[in-house]
Motif scaffolding. Structure first.
Motif, short mmCIF file in Angstrom:
data_model
loop_
_atom_site.label_atom_id
_atom_site.label_comp_id
_atom_site.label_asym_id
_atom_site.label_seq_id
_atom_site.Cartn_x
_atom_site.Cartn_y
_atom_site.Cartn_z
N VAL A 58 0.85 -1.20 0.00
CA VAL A 58 0.00 0.00 0.00
C VAL A 58 0.88 1.25 0.00
O VAL A 58 0.67 2.19 -0.76
CB VAL A 58 -0.92 0.02 1.24
N ARG A 59 1.95 1.19 0.82
CA ARG A 59 2.85 2.35 0.89
C ARG A 59 3.48 2.64 -0.46
O ARG A 59 3.59 3.78 -0.87
CB ARG A 59 3.96 2.10 1.91
N ARG A 60 3.86 1.54 -1.12
CA ARG A 60 4.55 1.72 -2.39
C ARG A 60 3.63 2.42 -3.40
O ARG A 60 4.02 3.38 -4.07
CB ARG A 60 5.04 0.38 -2.94
N SER A 61 2.39 1.93 -3.48
CA SER A 61 1.44 2.55 -4.43
C SER A 61 1.22 4.02 -4.06
O SER A 61 1.20 4.90 -4.94
CB SER A 61 0.09 1.85 -4.37
N ALA A 62 1.07 4.24 -2.77
CA ALA A 62 0.81 5.62 -2.32
C ALA A 62 1.97 6.52 -2.73
O ALA A 62 1.78 7.64 -3.24
CB ALA A 62 0.64 5.64 -0.81
N LEU A 63 3.17 5.99 -2.54
CA LEU A 63 4.38 6.78 -2.84
C LEU A 63 4.43 7.11 -4.33
O LEU A 63 4.70 8.25 -4.73
CB LEU A 63 5.61 5.96 -2.43
N ALA A 64 4.12 6.10 -5.12
CA ALA A 64 4.17 6.32 -6.58
C ALA A 64 3.18 7.42 -6.98
O ALA A 64 3.49 8.29 -7.80
CB ALA A 64 3.84 5.02 -7.29
N LEU A 65 2.00 7.36 -6.35
CA LEU A 65 0.95 8.32 -6.69
C LEU A 65 1.41 9.75 -6.37
O LEU A 65 1.29 10.68 -7.18
CB LEU A 65 -0.30 7.98 -5.86
N VAL A 66 1.97 9.92 -5.15
CA VAL A 66 2.37 11.27 -4.73
C VAL A 66 3.59 11.73 -5.53
O VAL A 66 3.69 12.90 -5.92
CB VAL A 66 2.67 11.28 -3.22
N LEU A 67 4.50 10.80 -5.80
CA LEU A 67 5.74 11.18 -6.47
C LEU A 67 5.44 11.74 -7.87
O LEU A 67 6.04 12.73 -8.30
CB LEU A 67 6.66 9.95 -6.58
N SER A 68 4.48 11.10 -8.54
CA SER A 68 4.17 11.58 -9.90
C SER A 68 3.66 13.03 -9.82
O SER A 68 3.96 13.86 -10.68
CB SER A 68 3.12 10.69 -10.55
N ALA A 69 2.89 13.32 -8.74
CA ALA A 69 2.32 14.67 -8.64
C ALA A 69 3.38 15.69 -8.24
O ALA A 69 3.31 16.87 -8.60
CB ALA A 69 1.21 14.67 -7.60
N LEU A 70 4.40 15.21 -7.50
CA LEU A 70 5.44 16.11 -7.02
C LEU A 70 6.25 16.66 -8.20
O LEU A 70 6.95 17.65 -8.08
CB LEU A 70 6.36 15.33 -6.05
N GLU A 71 6.15 15.97 -9.35
CA GLU A 71 6.89 16.44 -10.51
C GLU A 71 5.93 16.91 -11.61
O GLU A 71 6.23 16.84 -12.80
CB GLU A 71 7.81 15.31 -11.02
N SER A 72 4.75 17.36 -11.18
CA SER A 72 3.76 17.81 -12.16
C SER A 72 4.09 19.25 -12.58
O SER A 72 4.76 19.98 -11.87
CB SER A 72 2.38 17.76 -11.51
N ASN A 73 3.57 19.64 -13.75
CA ASN A 73 3.83 21.01 -14.21
C ASN A 73 3.01 22.05 -13.48
O ASN A 73 3.33 23.23 -13.52
CB ASN A 73 3.51 21.12 -15.71
N ASN A 74 1.94 21.60 -12.84
CA ASN A 74 1.06 22.55 -12.16
C ASN A 74 1.64 22.86 -10.76
O ASN A 74 1.73 21.98 -9.91
CB ASN A 74 -0.32 21.89 -12.03
N PRO A 75 2.06 24.12 -10.53
CA PRO A 75 2.71 24.41 -9.25
C PRO A 75 1.80 24.13 -8.05
O PRO A 75 2.25 23.69 -7.00
CB PRO A 75 3.06 25.90 -9.33
N LEU A 76 0.49 24.35 -8.22
CA LEU A 76 -0.43 24.09 -7.12
C LEU A 76 -0.41 22.61 -6.76
O LEU A 76 -0.43 22.23 -5.58
CB LEU A 76 -1.84 24.45 -7.56
N LEU A 77 -0.37 21.76 -7.80
CA LEU A 77 -0.38 20.32 -7.56
C LEU A 77 0.92 19.91 -6.86
O LEU A 77 0.92 19.07 -5.95
CB LEU A 77 -0.54 19.57 -8.89
N ARG A 78 2.03 20.53 -7.27
CA ARG A 78 3.30 20.23 -6.59
C ARG A 78 3.20 20.59 -5.11
O ARG A 78 3.67 19.86 -4.24
CB ARG A 78 4.45 21.04 -7.22
N CYS A 79 2.59 21.72 -4.87
CA CYS A 79 2.45 22.19 -3.49
C CYS A 79 1.64 21.18 -2.66
O CYS A 79 2.04 20.79 -1.55
CB CYS A 79 1.68 23.51 -3.53
N ALA A 80 0.51 20.76 -3.23
CA ALA A 80 -0.35 19.81 -2.52
C ALA A 80 0.38 18.48 -2.35
O ALA A 80 0.27 17.81 -1.31
CB ALA A 80 -1.64 19.61 -3.29
N ALA A 81 1.15 18.09 -3.37
CA ALA A 81 1.85 16.80 -3.30
C ALA A 81 2.92 16.84 -2.22
O ALA A 81 3.13 15.86 -1.50
CB ALA A 81 2.46 16.47 -4.65
N ALA A 82 3.62 17.98 -2.11
CA ALA A 82 4.66 18.08 -1.07
C ALA A 82 4.02 17.91 0.31
O ALA A 82 4.56 17.24 1.19
CB ALA A 82 5.37 19.42 -1.16
#
Length: 2047
Positions: A852-876
């Motif tokens: 579960v942790r691994r999937s969760a991490l993958a999900l957040v990591l993809s958002a942490l490198e998104s082009n949308n700065p707001l999404l990066r903020c939320a992902a961090a």
């Protein structure tokens, strides 16, 4: 730092430093120089000028950073302006050379920029002195601009602005060139350059006429272009330019539109036309626009529209409020025209329409709401109303026309809809803001506001109907008196127009909106309205199926009403709940099978109705759960449970239903989905856990296959980001003044924002902002929001395996989509998952196993490198939450490692920003990661990133992350503080000012560093002082930054520094910075400034205030605040700001700041503060037609002048506050109350006219409140007679405080009168309007309090004058008597309870005061009988006013007493514990209804105590013997509602005997008192406790209740125990004294009871032997007392408690302890003495209620206590007065010793033994005291001994040993040197010698007579010196005379012969008499008088003596002769006034 610097740069020091220290050193020196130059003498400057110029110009070549170059330039300019100017041309030439240089390398750039800046400042400061050199310079600069990059263009524009400022009109030759250059910069790709160009042009238009004449069109077009693709700062700068230029064009004298028509001025229409074109087409000019228009593709970009909107506001603000008032109608019609579709292409779809409406609303709000005063706002509201009527006519015409044109005219209807929406919104907001001051507007029938709004409710367009409903809601909140009225009208219209679909929806919206308003109206609505609305809703739902044309509307309306009804809360809903539950049950199919059959049967229309109905039902359930949580019992939950599976079943079927019936159901099904998700999210998840699986499935579909293609990030993500991180994303997400319109720019191009029509159900919800319309988003978007929230809830509650499946499904769906669609899905998925992490963290849940942790991490990591700065903020943020939820250090370290690796390898901005923020966030939720190496690694990486000058974004994010780590790592960070600080400083000095985001992050870092250093910043070591200097430097750099948010950061850093190291912050420069920023156009900067001020004034209010004023007086040219500090000080400026400011938080801060200033300065600057408040309150006096005092009654005409002054106030020309809002006036009135409070704490002179005038004469600077009394009354009057109800309440409160505080102040000019008497007309006039029938009950209730305070204050003694105010109370009483039937159906029933109780309480207060005055009068009367007639006059005055008051009340007392009893009975019932709720009367009480019990309670709590006291006084005044002829059944309540004590009418005895009635009343009063006193809440008011105790005192003052309590020992003991507990828990001496008085009365009652029993026993057994009498009294025949049952024991307990608390030495346990050393004497306070005395008097009465045996068992205790007190308090006082406790203990002793028990057979011997022991104790005191330091008062102990001798039976004191000791004491005392002691001793002996029992008196006579005579004989030689000695001799003679009379015959002659020579020796002859002293004369007269008496009495002895001694005879004769005449006179006088001795005897005569 100051030491290292002088006027010149210290080059030796400088050369020793390394590179970055050099930069700091230079900056420090320049800062120092900037402060130093203005204060240095001219000669010093000239001496050093050459060197200085060299040093400064050499710095230009050193490539200085931005702040440094600005300072160099400033200093050079100041240097030349104060020193010589001849070398200035060289400097200018040098700068020009630097600019011309061909070197384009980046390293040379700072030097060029520095030269540009330098030129700007030189020309700004020196201006025209520089002659014609400027043309070359400007040319040179403009040439350089052609190939400059953005920083260069930015600085050149600002420099040109400075040059223009300095040169003024002289630069006219260059205007065109500058204009051209600035034009190109205005559309520059760099936003900072656009801002700078706008500022430059703004400066240019001051002189360049062509800008607002010939080139006006082109400049307007240019501004429109500049708006495109711009940001918030550009909007602000360019809109300011555009608005100002247009305003200038309109107002200037020679403005012309073009050169051809140069005679014609530009008109308002043309200016508006220009702006309107921009708003509607986005450009100005024919070709482009028409081309696009023809194609039909043009749509205005939002940026342009928002920019133009702001320009409108600037335009109007520049022209000012008065201009707007005059031109309002033209302005309004133009603004509304923008949304009327006379430009059909401008508004092409609903989204555009919403955006435009939003802009128009903003323009109206900012101008009408912000610039106009209340008077003008009312006029504006009338105009808007006219506009609504006009549009209404158009609609009516088109609807009624049934001819062929109908089709065409429907466009009119739609065309008018947006205009109506805007007009109604503004009307609502206006009235909402005006509050009750809008009452005249609504009463004005010619305008017809209500009719207009209600008529529009039938408009064909739904948005208009909704907005009209919203407008009604605003009216209802503003004017609570209209809520019921409007509800009635809407219900009535809805019932009348049941067949019109428009009416059904329109009026149901209106009713729902009004119900939503009720919770904002404290007075509520009648309870019955709920029932009416419920019936209406049921009716609508039941009739929905009858007519298919109306089905949808009726269904929607029915559920809307039920959902809105829920907001009224449980008190209303509980009565309708069964019916509502039934409706809910019917609306959903009861089983899945029913749902299947439904699917097979319906068509698309029936499904639409069904979905509408079910969505409504879900909404109603949600509303129920939110507003009536108290009713969610298990039973109700059980009935709701079956609905949920059925609702979820329908949810799963929706997609198939939609497929079957096509698109028509799309909206309905989306709404249903949304409502179900919203409901499930607020229900406890346990309720629907069976449906988790099904719901999750639907949620995942909603999130991964969204309906809409709209990027919803801006409303989904901000709640998921941390608010601090949002600062990274620019000002759009922060709070600004323009947020209302800027929001549209956030939502991407397809959505302009929310609007009411998307979800009508939001119309009744409570709002975040009070007056802004709710803005629900379109259903497709709001569904996603609801889905993410619900996903968050459910995900936490499902099994871990299921979690894994869900996460994998989400991950796959993100991978499978492509392009923009992928971004949307990712956004939704991450939002949902972040929400679930938030929930997991809150409920402390875990995430699950590794997979579960691994999937969760993958999900957040993809958002942490998104082009949308707001999404990066939320992902961090989620990244960190993930670590928090897993909470495993290895996992956390792993996360950090991922970021480290990424940051080391990645080069793209996106991943560097995302991961750097992630590092900071990790610290946020883990409270700092423990390891130092991890911290070092983080800091190292972030340092590197923050210096990456290629990407400002990376710098900003890295620095922000660093600030988080500094803040959260705590003490671990300490080692990094220095390097971080120097990094921050270096960046501050080098980063270009255009990178504002970097500077903002640097500010946050600095703030965090200051917090980390904390109080250590105060240290004096070199290291700390270096750190401190760096912090201050950093702040200075930030203060100079052009960006407002950076300046706000600087202020908060300085605020922190001031908190930790106040001495090191320069307060005067900080205050000047704050004053300048108070009017900034940036909300956050204003907030920072006020927050900082709030902190400063808590410590140094006076300094802050002085600095602000001093600063304005210096008034340098760069400081021109918009606020008028010069006239009204900083305080006035803040008050003015409070009036203009709309932001709630800021207003709160301003109020707190002013309160702190007031607390610390109001007393010193009293006149100033009072004038401020008066100006604010009086500024509205012209608007209020001041309720003038009616002068019809002749007696008032003299007093009326005060009232007329009130109105003349407004004629003065200058008003610092023009038309302040009512909320500001309320605040001013509150300030007046606070000022009075402050003065009360400051000293008594503020409330004493004589003292104040004296001190004012001594020092004219002193100021006292009493001198401003007229102003206080005037302010209270103005406030109390205003239109605004809140202000009326504040005014009445102020008036009440003034009356209470000044009631007793005498008027020095008219003795015998009080100072308030002259204001009776004003008080009467202020109160009268509050009793008018239309006044709200809360105002009337407050006015009742003021009436009673005024009558009770005793200010007015003349009854005729009092009658006016009294009449008001009488009228209220009549209203109360009229009862429930006549109540107005305007407010909730509990308001009539409030008013009724307020009236009864007011009457109670008046009655109590009247009775108390009457009592004092009778005391005075008794006293005046004793004293001479001089008191007669004052006595008469008091009598007349007191009896008058009683007469005033007497007339209504019969009515009042019944009402009081009824109120008390209500109170008693309401006080019953909840388990007796079933016993409460079903229809309610006398003054409350059963439904409003809860809201009525607080009103009873606030008024019961005085009513109780008054009732007790009334019952005692009648002596409990009243038996009213009409007192039948309704004995305890008023005839209207016959409720008696919880009895049913059938079981009641028909008539009660008077005895029963009295018993009931007695128990009612006693019960309420005991219940309250048993456990008074900790917040119970002192007044209530005291009133309660006074009521008990009054009750036991008369015989009948005493007989009840005396005969009921259990009751008496319980009461005593309650009082004991009260004394233990309340320290107040007033409470304790009142309690002791009640104890005394209870004891007295018990004594009466025992006497009565003894008497009746004696009568019965008269014949029997006395021995057989039964023993009455406690202790029976055994003497035992049972604790808990014994009255005596309870009394002793209570008295011991009081005594030991006051005199701890009495406690034998304590006496041994070292804490209380015997001999140390505690002086009792005055209250302490009174308490001790009261307790002792009670003690001495105790034996009277004991049997003889009982008395023996309590006697030792009582004696111990009395003698103990005597021993502890008998100390010599300076004035020889007897201390109160001593007097009381002697009194008590006397009472005790003369008790009959001492002589009763059974107890006699025991008493005698005990009393002897007591006497020994007293004698021992004396002996012990010899060794002790303190001076014991012999007189008191001697008096005690005398009391023993005289009051006990002889056998006690005549034992040999005791008698001898007593005589010894007298002997010793007789020898005392103190005349007072001798005198007292003689007095006591006098009384002993006269004891009738010779066995007692003879031993004393034998032992002491001879020594008395001897002492008198000695006085022949030493004559008395003073009055005290004279008294001693006189008393001695009296003693001997008395002895002579008592002696037996044979001794008498001997005594006379001793006495006569002594007397004769005192006589003087005629000659001596003239020259003798007063004492000798008095002695002579006394002797002569005594001789005249003794001579005839013992004539034989007398003659014999005279014969023997011729000298004596001669002496006597001459004295008699010489005094013959005067003796006549004197004897007459003496007979009348027997000297002073008797009065002293009165005080101390205990014998």
């Amino acid at each position: 730092m100051e030491l290292a610097h002088s006027l010149l740069l210290n080059e030796e020091e400088y050369n020793q430093l390394d590179e970055h220290q050099k930069a700091e050193f230079i900056f420090e020196w320049l800062q120092y120089l900037e402060k130093l130059l203005p204060v240095t003498s001219r000669t010093d400057i000239k001496e050093n000028q050459k060197k200085l110029v060299e040093q400064l110009t050499s710095l230009l070549n050193n490539s200085p950073g931005p702040p440094t170059r600005r300072l160099v330039a400033k200093n050079l300019a100041v240097l030349y302006s104060t020193g010589d100017t001849f070398s200035v041309y060289q400097t200018i030439e040098k700068c020009n050379e630097l600019i011309r240089s061909k070197d384009d390398s980046p390293s040379y750039l700072p030097t060029k920029l520095a030269a540009v800046v330098c030129l700007g400042y030189l020309y700004k400061k020196l201006g025209r002195i520089l002659g014609n050199s400027f043309t070359d310079t400007v040319g040179n600069v403009l040439k350089a601009m052609k190939n400059a990059e953005s920083q260069g263009r930015y600085e050149i524009m600002l420099s040109l602005q400075n040059m223009l400022k300095g040169l003024g009109a002289a630069a006219i030759s260059c205007h065109r060139d500058i204009y051209k250059a600035a034009r190109s910069c205005l559309t520059d790709r760099s936003m900072a350059v656009r801002c700078a160009a706008a500022k430059c042009l703004l400066e240019l238009q001051n002189e360049a006429v062509f800008m607002w004449s010939t080139d006006l069109d082109s400049i307007v077009t240019l501004c429109f272009k500049s708006f495109e693709g711009s940001n918030y700062d550009v909007h602000l700068a360019v809109s300011k330019l555009l608005g100002t230029v247009l305003a200038r064009a309109l107002t200037s004298k020679q403005a012309t539109v073009s050169t051809k028509h140069n005679s014609r001025r530009i008109s308002l229409e043309e200016v508006m036309e220009l702006l309107g074109t921009g708003f509607l087409r986005g450009s100005y000019g024919f070709l482009r626009a028409s081309g696009d228009m023809l194609k039909g593709t043009s749509s205005v970009s939002r940026d342009v529209r928002v920019g133009v909107t702001q320009a409108y506001v600037v335009f109007v603000s520049t022209l000012g409020g008065q201009w707007l008032e005059r031109n309002f109608s033209a302005f309004l019609s133009h603004i509304l025209d923008l949304v009327s579709q006379s430009h059909p292409k401008a508004i092409q779809n609903q989204m555009e329409a919403i955006g435009c409406r939003c802009c128009v609303s903003f323009i109206l709000r900012a101008t009408v709401g912000g610039l106009l005063g209340e008077k003008a706002q009312i006029a504006a509201a009338k105009e808007i109303c006219q506009a609504i009527w006009k549009l209404k006519k158009v609609v009516d015409a088109s609807v009624s026309d049934s001819n062929l044109e109908t089709r065409i005219s429907t466009t009119d209807v739609t065309r008018s809809q947006h205009v109506l929406v805007c007009a109604l919104q503004e009307l609502g907001s206006l009235i909402h803001g005006l509050g009750t001051t809008a009452a005249p507007l609504l009463q004005d029938s010619s305008t017809g506001v209500l009719d207009a709004v209600i008529s529009v409710i039938l408009h064909p367009s739904i948005p208009v109907r909704l907005t009209a409903a919203w407008c009604l809601r605003c009216i209802a909140i503003a004017l609570p008196s209209y809520v019921s009225l409007l509800l009635n009208r809407c219900i009535e219209r809805l019932n009348a127009l049941k067949s019109s679909p428009e009416a059904i929806t329109g009026f149901s919206f209106a009713i729902a909106a009004l119900l939503g308003a009720v919770k904002h109206c404290p007075l509520g609505i009648p309870h019955g309205k709920g029932k009416v609305i419920m019936t209406l809703a049921e009716d609508l739902l039941c009739s929905a199926s009858q007519n298919s044309r109306l089905s949808v509307q009726r269904t929607q309306a029915g559920w809307l009403l039920i959902a809105a009804l829920m907001t009224l809360g449980p008190a209303v809903v509980q009565y309708h709940l069964p019916r509502i539950l039934l409706l809910w049950k019917c609306v959903f199919p009861s089983s899945p099978k029913d749902l299947e059959t439904e699917k097979t049967r319906g068509d698309s229309f029936t499904w639409q109705v069904t979905l509408e109905g079910r969505a409504g039902a879900l909404c109603a359930i949600k509303s129920f759960v939110s507003h009536c949580a108290g009713l969610l019992t298990d039973e109700v939950l059980q009935r709701l449970l079956p609905l949920l599976p059925s609702a979820v079943d329908l949810l799963t079927q929706l997609s198939s239903i939609s497929k079957s019936y096509g698109n028509s159901l799309k909206t309905s099904s989306t709404v249903y989905r949304h409502k179900l998700y919203e409901l499930l999210a607020v229900l406890p998840p346990k309720m629907y856990e069976g449906s988790f699986h099904a719901v999750l499935k639907e949620l995942v579909v909603d999130l991964t296959i969204p309906d809409s293609q709209i990027d919803a990030s801006t409303f989904l993500l901000p709640p998921l980001c941390h608010e601090d991180d949002l600062l990274l994303l620019g000002p759009l997400l922060q709070e600004t003044d323009h947020q209302f319109i800027e929001e549209q720019l956030l939502l991407g191009n397809n959505v302009a924002g929310g609007s009411l029509e998307y979800d009508p159900y939001s119309i009744y919800e409570k709002l975040a902002k009070r007056d802004s319309v709710p803005k629900p988003l379109p259903p497709t978007l709001s569904v996603i929001g609801a889905a993410t929230r619900l996903f968050g809830v459910i995900f936490c509650h499902i099994a871990e395996t299921h979690r894994l499946q869900v996460l994998e499904q989400l991950l796959n769906s993100v991978k499978q989509t492509k392009g923009s669609r992928q971004q949307l899905v990712q956004l939704n998925v991450v939002s949902a998952f972040s929400t679930s992490l938030k929930h997991l963290a809150n409920c402390k849940g875990g995430l699950g196993p590794e997979e579960v942790r691994r999937s969760a991490l993958a999900l957040v990591l993809s958002a942490l490198e998104s082009n949308n700065p707001l999404l990066r903020c939320a992902a961090a943020e989620s990244w960190a939450r993930l670590a928090q939820v897993v909470s495993d250090s290895a996992f956390t370290a792993g996360l950090a490692q991922v970021s480290f690796d990424k940051l080391k390898s990645a080069r793209d901005v996106v991943s560097r920003t995302g991961h750097s923020l992630a590092l900071g966030c990790l610290y946020r939720y883990l409270g700092g990661i423990g390891s130092t190496q991890h911290l070092n690694a983080c800091v190292g990486i972030l340092y590197t990133l923050s210096q990456d000058s290629t990407s400002p974004d990376v710098q900003a994010w890295a620095l922000h992350s660093l600030s988080l780590i500094v803040d959260l790592a705590g003490p671990l960070y300490y080692v990094h503080v220095e390097p971080t600080l120097s990094l921050v400083l270096m960046l501050l000095l080098t980063v270009p000012p255009t990178y504002t985001e970097v500077h903002q992050s640097l500010g946050r870092c600095l703030n965090a560093l200051i917090t980390t250093l904390g109080p250590e910043l105060q240290g004096s070591s070199a290291a700390v002082s270096a750190l401190r200097t760096s912090c201050l430097l950093g702040c200075a750099v930030m203060q100079d930054n052009p960006d407002c948010l950076v300046q706000a950061q600087a202020i908060s850093c300085l605020q922190q520094l001031h908190m930790f190291a106040p001495r090191h912050v320069n307060l005067s420069s900080l205050v000047s910075c704050l004053c300048v920023n108070l009017c900034s156009s940036y909300l956050l900067l204003r907030r920072a400034a006020v927050a900082c001020l709030r902190q400063l004034v808590q410590r140094e209010a006076a300094e802050v205030s002085e600095y602000a004023v001093a600063l304005v007086k210096e008034s340098r040219e760069d400081f021109t605040p918009d606020i008028n500090i010069r006239e009204i000080g900083l305080e006035g400026a803040l008050l003015g700001l409070l009036d203009k400011e709309l932001d709630q938080r800021l207003c709160q801060d301003i109020k707190e700041t002013l309160s702190h200033m007031l607390t610390s300065m109001a007393v010193e600057k009293l006149s100033f503060w009072l004038k401020l408040c008066k100006d604010v309150l009086a500024a509205s006096a012209d608007f209020n037609t001041v309720a003038s005092i009616d002068t019809t009654q002749e007696e008032e005409t003299a007093k009326v002048d005060d009232a007329s002054i009130l109105t003349s106030e407004s004629d003065e020309g200058f008003h610092p506050f023009s038309n302040p809002r009512w909320s500001t006036r309320v605040f001013a009135a509150e300030c007046v109350c606070k000022i009075i409070n402050q003065c009360e704490n400051a000293g008594s002179a503020h409330f004493d006219m004589t003292l104040a005038q004296e001190r004012k004469q001594r020092d004219s600077r002193d100021d006292f409140l009493v001198l401003h009394l007229a102003d206080l009354i005037r302010m209270a009057f103005m406030a109390a007679t205003d239109h605004s109800d809140q202000l009326r309440l504040s005014g009445l409160q102020t008036l009440q405080i003034v009356v209470r505080k000044f009631a007793t102040v005498p008027e020095p000019e008219f003795p015998g009168h009080l100072i308030l008497e002259q204001y009776q007309a004003n008080v009467g006039a202020a109160l009268r309007p509050a009793f008018a029938p239309e006044t709200p009950p809360d105002v009337t209730a407050k006015a009742c309090q003021v009436c009673s305070a005024w009558i009770a204050s005793g200010v007015v003694s003349d009854l005729n004058d009092l009658r006016r105010v009294h009449q008001l109370l009488v009228s209220s009483l009549v209203k109360v008597q009229a009862g429930k039937e006549t109540q107005s159906q305007q407010y909730n029933e509990s308001t009539s309870t409030m008013e009724t109780l307020a009236v009864l309480k007011a009457w109670a207060e008046v009655y109590i005061v009247a009775i108390e005055k009457q009592r004092n009068r009778s005391d005075l009367h008794n006293y005046s009988l004793k004293t001479a007639n001089s008191a007669e006059e004052s006595y008469r005055d008091v009598t007349s006013s007191a009896s008058g008051l009683v007469d005033l009340v007497q007339a209504d007392l019969g009515t009042l007493s019944k009402l009081w009893l009824a109120a008390l009975q209500d109170f008693a019932l309401l006080n019953l514990p909840s388990e007796y709720a079933s016993q409460l009367p079903a229809e309610g009480g006398a003054f409350y209804t059963a439904e409003t019990i809860e809201s009525a309670r607080p009103h009873y709590y606030s008024s019961w105590a005085l009513i109780l006291y008054a009732t007790a006084l009334w019952l005692t005044s009648t002596g409990f013997i009243v038996a009213d002829p009409d007192e039948g059944v309704a004995n305890l309540s008023r005839p209207v509602t016959p409720t008696t004590m919880c009895q049913d009418s059938s079981t009641r005895p028909s008539i009660k005997s008077p005895e029963d009635v009295n018993t009931d009343r007695f128990h009612l009063i006693l019960g309420i008192s005991v219940e309250f006193l048993c456990s008074p809440r900790s917040d119970a008011a002192m007044e209530n406790i005291i009133a309660c105790l006074h009521a008990l005192q009054a009750l036991f003052d008369v015989p009948w209740p005493r007989s009840k309590i005396g005969g009921d020992q259990e009751l008496a003991v319980e009461l005593l125990n309650v009082l004991h507990r009260l004394i233990l828990t309340r320290e107040s001496p007033d409470i304790q004294l009142a309690a002791l008085e009640v104890v005394r009365l209870i004891l007295f009652a018990a004594q009466e009871h025992v006497k009565e029993k003894r008497r009746s026993a004696e009568v019965d057994d008269g014949a029997a032997e006395k021995e057989t009498l039964p023993e009455f009294g406690e202790g029976k025949d055994t003497g035992g007392l049972v604790p808990g049952k014994s009255l005596v024991f309870a009394t002793l307990e209570l008295c011991v408690c009081i005594l030991v608390r006051q005199l701890p030495q009495l406690n034998p346990k304590l006496t041994c302890s070292p804490a209380v050393q015997s001999g140390k004497h505690l002086l009792l306070s005055e209250d302490g003495s009174r308490l001790v005395s009261a307790a002792l008097l009670i003690l001495s009465d105790v034996p009277a209620i004991c049997s003889p045996e009982g008395s023996v068992s309590v006697l030792p205790t009582i004696l111990y206590l009395i003698i103990g007190v005597l021993k502890e308090t008998a100390v010599k006082e300076q004035d020889g007065q007897l201390p109160l406790p001593v007097a009381a203990s002697l009194q008590a002793l006397k009472g005790l010793l003369s008790s009959p028990m001492a002589r009763a057979e059974k107890s006699r011997t025991a008493w005698t033994d005990l009393l002897r022991s007591a006497l020994v104790t007293v004698l021992d005191c004396w002996d012990q005291a010899d060794g002790v330091l303190r001076e014991l008062d012999e007189v008191s102990l001697l008096t005690a001994i005398t009391v023993f001798i005289l009051s006990t039976s002889p056998e006690v004191t005549t034992i040999e040993c005791l008698q001898k000791r007593c005589i010894d004491k007298f002997k010793v005392t007789l020898e005392s040197k103190d005349p007072v002691v001798q005198y007292k001793c003689y007095q006591l002996l006098h009384s002993i010698f006269q004891h009738p029992n010779k066995t007692v008196s003879y031993p004393y006579i034998h032992s002491l007579a001879s020594s008395i005579v001897r002492k008198l004989q000695e006085t022949e030689k030493s004559k008395p010196e003073n009055a005290a000695e004279l008294q001693v001799i006189q008393e001695g003679i009296k003693v001997v005379t008395a002895l002579t009379a008592a002696a037996e015959e044979e001794h008498r002659a001997h005594l006379v012969t001793c006495l006569l020579p002594i007397l004769i020796s005192f006589l003087l002859d005629e000659n001596a008499l003239g020259s003798a002293t007063n004492t000798a004369k008095n002695l002579h007269e006394f002797a002569l008088q005594n001789l005249m008496q003794i001579g005839p009495q013992y004539s034989s002895v007398f003659k014999k003596l005279m014969a023997c001694s011729p000298t004596m005879k001669a002496r006597l004769e001459s004295a008699v002769k010489g005094n013959q005449e005067s003796i006549k006179v004197k004897t007459a006088k003496l007979a009348k006034n027997p000297g002073k001795s008797s009065s002293i005897q009165l005080k101390t005569n205990f014998l």
